[in-house]
Design a protein around this motif. Structure first.
Motif, PDB file in Angstrom:
ATOM      1  N   ALA A  77      36.101  18.153 -28.139  1.00 47.48           N
ATOM      2  CA  ALA A  77      35.227  18.447 -27.008  1.00 47.48           C
ATOM      3  C   ALA A  77      36.017  18.913 -25.789  1.00 47.48           C
ATOM      4  O   ALA A  77      35.600  19.826 -25.067  1.00 47.48           O
ATOM      5  CB  ALA A  77      34.397  17.218 -26.653  1.00 47.48           C
ATOM      6  N   GLY A  94      37.396  23.959 -31.059  1.00 45.76           N
ATOM      7  CA  GLY A  94      36.671  23.423 -29.909  1.00 45.76           C
ATOM      8  C   GLY A  94      36.377  24.473 -28.865  1.00 45.76           C
ATOM      9  O   GLY A  94      35.282  24.505 -28.282  1.00 45.76           O
ATOM     10  N   GLY A 153      32.696  25.658 -27.668  1.00 38.82           N
ATOM     11  CA  GLY A 153      32.316  25.545 -26.264  1.00 38.82           C
ATOM     12  C   GLY A 153      31.758  26.848 -25.724  1.00 38.82           C
ATOM     13  O   GLY A 153      30.784  26.851 -24.961  1.00 38.82           O
ATOM     14  N   VAL A 192      30.748  15.865 -29.698  1.00 34.46           N
ATOM     15  CA  VAL A 192      31.205  17.165 -29.197  1.00 34.46           C
ATOM     16  C   VAL A 192      30.059  17.924 -28.532  1.00 34.46           C
ATOM     17  O   VAL A 192      30.204  18.482 -27.436  1.00 34.46           O
ATOM     18  CB  VAL A 192      31.800  18.000 -30.352  1.00 34.46           C
ATOM     19  N   ASN A 229      29.965  19.110 -24.556  1.00 37.62           N
ATOM     20  CA  ASN A 229      29.901  20.540 -24.256  1.00 37.62           C
ATOM     21  C   ASN A 229      28.607  20.920 -23.542  1.00 37.62           C
ATOM     22  O   ASN A 229      28.613  21.753 -22.615  1.00 37.62           O
ATOM     23  CB  ASN A 229      30.029  21.361 -25.540  1.00 37.62           C
TER      24      ASN A 229
END
Length: 248
Positions: A78, A137, A141, A177, A181
């Protein structure tokens, strides 16, 4: 059918999917907000972030209580996506609505195809590779920030295939996560949240949160692959409609 009933029904479906599959449900939230409830693409992606954050956090608590969340791996994953999520969110409000809609449709199609493919199990060690975690990640994102989706359909395969988590742990960790986000991306849209139609968003979000609890119970009773395939086919049809609408 009244707007309230539509909001409740759509929210329940999104929550069920997110709770049962650990991802994918949020991809339906934006088209539902656009086509059923009349929001613009920008407003729908902002509302989608809010709904996804609340629903994912609810589902996360249930998975965590079952011991299916890898907190260290999830927080590292994350953390790599927070910056891209914020930048993507700032960019999204300046994109033409048709471009945003077309990008969303293509992402939904990728999600559906990915969900139709057989899923492998991770290795038992679940070793964390920092470089792979950061790359995956950051990509997740960006998708979350621009399109207002949680990205569980990307996070779960990455956590299984790249990081070696078992499927149950990947589903639970993906919710961590997604929550982080979504909150990061939502923070960049603070000025637009107040302009949302809360008479629509509140019942939608409430039904999604309740649906997430039911989805977790459904996952323990039904065959996971069957649920995933049915959802993927519906999502593929939605993606086709959105893409046609964006380009015609």
């Amino acid at each position: 059918m009244s707007t309230l009933i539509l909001a409740l029904a759509a929210g329940a479906v999104i929550g069920l999917s997110l709770g049962a599959l650990g991802g994918g449900g949020s991809v339906l939230a934006v088209p539902a907000l656009i086509y059923l409830l009349g929001l613009t693409p920008v407003a729908a992606t902002t509302a989608g972030l809010l709904i996804v954050a609340l629903t994912s956090a609810t589902a996360l608590s249930s998975h965590a209580s079952d011991g299916h969340v890898r907190w260290g791996t999830g927080l590292l994953f994350a953390a790599a996506g927070i910056g891209p999520a914020m930048l993507g969110s700032a960019l999204a409000v300046h994109l033409p609505e048709r471009a945003l809609q077309a990008a969303f449709a293509m992402t939904a199609a990728v999600a559906a195809i990915r969900m139709l493919r057989p899923e492998g199990e991770g290795d038992a060690t679940g070793k964390t590779r920092p470089g792979h975690v950061a790359a995956a990640g950051a990509g997740l994102g960006t998708v979350t920030g621009v399109l207002g989706v949680g990205g569980g359909f990307l996070a779960v395969p990455a956590l299984v295939g790249v990081l070696g988590l078992q499927m149950r742990e990947a589903v639970g960790t993906s919710l961590l996560v997604i929550t982080v986000n979504s909150l990061a991306a939502l923070g960049m849209r603070g000025g637009t949240v107040g302009r949302l139609d809360w008479a629509v968003i509140a019942p939608f979000a409430g039904a999604a949160v309740l649906g997430a609890w039911d989805g977790r119970r459904l996952a323990s009773k039904a065959k996971g692959t069957s649920l995933q395939h049915v959802f993927a086919l519906a999502l593929l049809a939605v993606a086709a409609v959105m893409l046609i609408d964006a380009v015609v």
